[in-house]
Enzyme design. Structure first.
Site, PDB file in Angstrom:
ATOM      1  N   HIS A  43       1.156  -1.141   0.010  1.00 52.14           N
ATOM      2  CA  HIS A  43       0.060   0.066  -0.071  1.00 52.14           C
ATOM      3  C   HIS A  43       0.760   1.238  -0.099  1.00 52.14           C
ATOM      4  CE1 HIS A  43      -3.025   2.946   1.070  1.00 52.14           C
ATOM      5  NE2 HIS A  43      -2.386   3.346   2.128  1.00 52.14           N
ATOM      6  N   ASP A  57      -3.134   8.618  -1.435  1.00 45.65           N
ATOM      7  CA  ASP A  57      -3.452   7.503  -0.363  1.00 45.65           C
ATOM      8  C   ASP A  57      -4.994   7.278  -0.748  1.00 45.65           C
ATOM      9  OD1 ASP A  57      -3.604   5.805   1.840  1.00 45.65           O
ATOM     10  OD2 ASP A  57      -4.365   7.451   2.979  1.00 45.65           O
ATOM     11  N   GLU A 107       1.229   5.796  12.652  1.00 48.00           N
ATOM     12  CA  GLU A 107      -0.086   5.504  13.172  1.00 48.00           C
ATOM     13  C   GLU A 107      -0.205   4.158  13.396  1.00 48.00           C
ATOM     14  OE1 GLU A 107      -4.824   5.918  11.679  1.00 48.00           O
ATOM     15  OE2 GLU A 107      -3.060   6.225  10.312  1.00 48.00           O
ATOM     16  N   ASP A 108       0.295   3.105  12.801  1.00 48.35           N
ATOM     17  CA  ASP A 108       0.232   1.812  13.016  1.00 48.35           C
ATOM     18  C   ASP A 108       1.129   0.919  13.710  1.00 48.35           C
ATOM     19  OD1 ASP A 108      -2.121   2.207  11.260  1.00 48.35           O
ATOM     20  OD2 ASP A 108      -1.309   1.306   9.440  1.00 48.35           O
ATOM     21  N   HIS A 140       3.826   7.015   5.401  1.00 50.12           N
ATOM     22  CA  HIS A 140       2.960   7.609   6.091  1.00 50.12           C
ATOM     23  C   HIS A 140       2.008   6.901   7.097  1.00 50.12           C
ATOM     24  CE1 HIS A 140       0.338   5.370   2.836  1.00 50.12           C
ATOM     25  NE2 HIS A 140      -0.482   5.713   3.680  1.00 50.12           N
ATOM     26  N   ASP A 141       2.300   5.485   6.801  1.00 56.53           N
ATOM     27  CA  ASP A 141       1.281   4.753   7.987  1.00 56.53           C
ATOM     28  C   ASP A 141       2.047   4.403   9.124  1.00 56.53           C
ATOM     29  OD1 ASP A 141      -1.200   5.033   7.023  1.00 56.53           O
ATOM     30  OD2 ASP A 141      -1.075   3.512   5.780  1.00 56.53           O
TER      31      ASP A 141
END
Length: 756
Positions: free
Chosen positions: A65, A157, A94-95, A90-91
């Site tokens: 992704h 995204d 957050e993850d 980018h994730d």
């Protein structure tokens, strides 16, 4: 055996991931950016390690992704290494357990700032914990003002999420598709990302209305050959003229997207066959000298208008005044030899690149510290400044905020001149008061009128392109509540609401002081219960409204208020007659509403991923709102309201669009399972040439041939032309289609459409 399978799967995943990353590097190396391969590789390895072992719903490794988002950022938006790294990472914050500080230490402040911006606005787009998307959008725009790359990567995204939406359950598909149409497609359009905007719209349309999407796609495929033939015949003499002029050119066939065709069918109430601008022609030329490109556009226009007759009202000049998103071109509509109007778009290769990729392809950033903007973005920065100003006055309701922003996103522009001859870009439909607020808040709040083209006009006067506007002010003038009804720009609305709220708070404070003095004088303790009791006595729903009325002197406290507080009121006087009207109103409302006992109440452990089926027996358990009037055969969805009941809306309903955007986790997939036992109202609109027996023929088709009950007929005829509406009682959308098909066969009926 299992271990061997796992090993094979891991090897296959590894190969897939390496291949995707190599493709990204190849795309980047072929671009005009400085070649910073090392930092991109470092970001990839870091993200791969951080997401190790995690898979998406589709089953593929999660790292694919971020790679895909980076690929879109590089290939389709034209961004450089800083953005590619931020897209890959980018994730991560957050993850995983990594923090923004970790990113900053490893990749530097600029990449960390963009990743932090993306983390702030994610809000769990796919997560149940997502707060109202309007709030996320607010954060998105706040962050966007710091670095435009945040919003560009966010759009990339969203595009990848839309491309892979198939793996999501239907209720999530409607939520995400609705949100995309409501927020992301207009944003992409505003930023000049035309191709991405079109793809976002089409993907949303594909998931929200799959049958209509397939139908339009198949019709486009079946008419492709005739379109090619028309294109070849139309462009042959144009090509000859361009060759004769010695111009380096390329001619492209542009076909309307399924979403824009469907939108036109809905808005204009026409069928696919009645849409004549499906085909457009694009002439893209390479000028010998860059400064000559605007003149060259007009030279081409002159040459082709000698071949075909041009439509006088359809010349669009975006060369000298580009759109706010940077779009430049000359649009002209010509009459082909086949008797069809065809739009021709004339633009240089540079204009074409900006039209397809947007300004993003041309923004020059200093690598490392800070960012360097080019002159081209003055319009965009102006827009960002407007958003900043709106955000400085927090709105009580996030949905109001979203609507205010959408007013600006969707608006097409007009050009207005100041008294000194400076050009201001304003949205279509704006008023003199909008113009005043766009210049300065003081000017807007003290505006008493305006001179448009040297003539005196009121504040509510709508401006047209080319108007010269002078604002007239007076210090005695103050913001009026009625102004909100005729301003259309987000900035003016936000400023008026902020000033009214500020004034309202002052008046409420005066009201509180009046109540306090009244109670002290009568030796009664000032408590919230006392204030609430008096508010109810004066028919005010909220304590704040009661204080406001006291401050404005529309309520005066006296003997009856003392009687009420001391329990002496017997029901005569004010309490008797004033209460009667609202009470009757409430009664009426209750009568109209479906009995709550009969409605289905959603239990706590309800599976929201499964569709609900509406059949002849359980249809009374759901609420059908009047906003869109769904009937069997319509694409629908369910929404769980605040009382845990289920409302049914059409998927294209404007109210449903708001619900999808703001309360996405309450959306349900809903399907019809009806068996033509119940009847529903549907209205058909007719237009045609009047003649003797026309009404009889219409009623004969509906009543005799189709055996459908006519509920109400309204037809007016004037100078041989008639139009009218017929309300019918039908089982479903199929019945309506069959009736329309039969009515179209009647001689003299020009147009038959269904009113939504």
């Amino acid at each position: 055996m299992e271990d061997e399978k796992d090993k094979m799967r891991e090897d296959s995943d590894e190969q897939m991931v390496n291949s995707a990353f190599q493709h990204l590097l190849d795309t980047y190396l072929a671009s005009r950016h400085r070649k910073k391969v090392d930092i991109i590789t470092k970001a990839f390895n870091f993200a791969r390690q951080a997401h190790k072992g995690v898979r998406r719903l589709s089953g593929e490794p999660y790292i694919l992704h971020p790679i895909s988002v980076a690929q879109i950022a590089c290939e389709e938006v034209g961004l450089g290494s800083t953005s590619i790294c931020a897209a890959l990472l980018h994730d991560v914050v957050e993850d995983t357990d990594y923090t923004t500080e970790d990113i900053e230490n490893i990749f530097g402040a600029k990449i960390a700032q963009i990743v932090d911006g993306l983390t702030k606005i994610s809000g769990g787009i796919f997560g149940e914990q997502a707060s109202a998307q309007a709030e996320n959008f607010k954060k998105l725009l706040l962050t966007m003002s710091d670095d435009i790359r945040v919003i560009l990567i966010k759009i990339c995204d969203r595009l990848h999420n839309m491309r892979t939406l198939e793996s999501q359950p239907a209720n999530k598909q409607y939520k995400i598709a609705g949100e995309t149409l409501y927020i992301y497609a207009p944003l992409a359009n505003r930023l000049g990302l035309y191709k991405i905007k079109s793809e976002l719209e089409n993907l949303s349309f594909q998931y929200e209305h799959p049958d209509e999407y397939k139908s339009i796609k198949s019709k486009l495929a079946s008419t492709e050959a005739s379109r090619h033939e028309l294109f070849d015949q139309f462009t042959a003499p144009i090509e000859e003229a361009l060759r004769h002029m010695g111009i380096k050119y390329e001619i492209k066939e542009r076909v309307k997207t399924p979403y824009s065709i469907w939108s036109k069918m809905q808005n204009k109430h026409v069928t696919f066959d009645e849409i004549y601008d499906i085909l457009a022609v694009r002439i893209i030329f390479t000028p010998d000298k860059r400064e000559e490109e605007v003149n060259e556009c007009f030279n081409i226009y002159v040459a082709i208008s000698k071949i075909y007759k041009s439509h006088p009202d359809r010349l669009r000049d975006w060369l000298n005044h580009p759109k706010a998103n940077g779009y430049q071109a000359l649009h002209v509509t010509l009459m082909s030899k086949q008797g069809r109007w065809i739009e021709v778009q004339i633009r240089s290769d540079r204009m074409d690149e900006i039209a397809e990729q947007g300004f993003a392809a041309h923004w020059k950033y200093k690598e490392g510290e800070g960012s360097e903007y080019t002159e081209d973005e003055s319009e965009l920065n102006e827009w960002l400044r407007t958003i900043k100003e709106i955000l400085d006055d927090p709105q009580p309701d996030a949905m109001d905020f979203l609507d205010a922003i959408k007013l600006n996103l969707f608006a097409s522009e007009i050009f207005v001149f100041t008294p000194k001859g400076e050009i201001k870009t304003m949205p279509t439909g704006c008023t003199a008061l909008d113009f005043a607020f766009s210049i300065h808040t003081f000017l807007g709040s003290h505006c008493i009128g305006a001179k448009v083209n040297h003539k005196l006009v009121p504040l509510s006067h709508k401006l047209k392109s080319g108007d010269q506007v002078e604002i007239l002010t007076s210090k005695a003038q103050h913001v009026q509540a009625s102004w909100i009804n005729f301003v259309s720009t987000a900035k003016a609305k936000a400023k008026i609401q902020a000033i009214l709220r500020r004034n309202g708070r002052e008046i409420q404070k005066q009201g509180e002081d009046i109540l306090d003095a009244f109670l002290k004088k009568n030796n009664i303790e000032n408590t919230t219960a006392v204030a609430d009791k008096l508010a109810a006595f004066h028919e005010e729903r909220h304590r704040e409204d009661f204080f406001q009325a006291l401050g404005e002197k529309t309520i005066l406290l006296g003997e009856k208020d003392l009687d009420e507080l001391q329990g002496k009121n017997t029901g005569d006087g004010k309490k008797g007659w004033r209460r009667l009207v609202p009470f009757l109103g409430r009664n009426k409302q209750k009568k109209d509403d479906t009995n709550p006992q009969e409605l289905f109440i959603v239990p706590e452990k309800f599976n929201r991923k499964k569709p609900i089926f509406i059949n002849d027996d359980n249809i009374g358990q759901y609420k059908f709102r009047h906003c869109c009037h769904p009937i069997p055969g319509d694409d629908i969805l369910g929404f769980i309201d605040n009382k845990h009941r289920i409302e049914i809306h059409k998927r294209a309903c404007p109210v449903a669009n708001k619900l999808k955007t703001s309360y996405g986790n309450r959306i349900l997939d809903a399907k019809w399972d009806m068996h033509k036992r119940l009847f529903f109202d549907a209205t058909v609109h007719l237009e045609g040439i009047d003649r003797m027996g026309m009404v009889m023929d219409i009623s004969s088709v509906i009543s005799s041939q189709m055996s459908v009950n006519i509920h109400k007929v309204t037809i007016t005829s004037e100078e041989g032309v008639f139009d009218g509406d017929i309300e019918l009682r039908v089982h479903d959308r199929e019945d309506v289609k069959a009736i329309i098909d039969q009515l179209k066969k009647i001689e003299g009926l020009q147009e038959v459409t269904q009113i939504m």
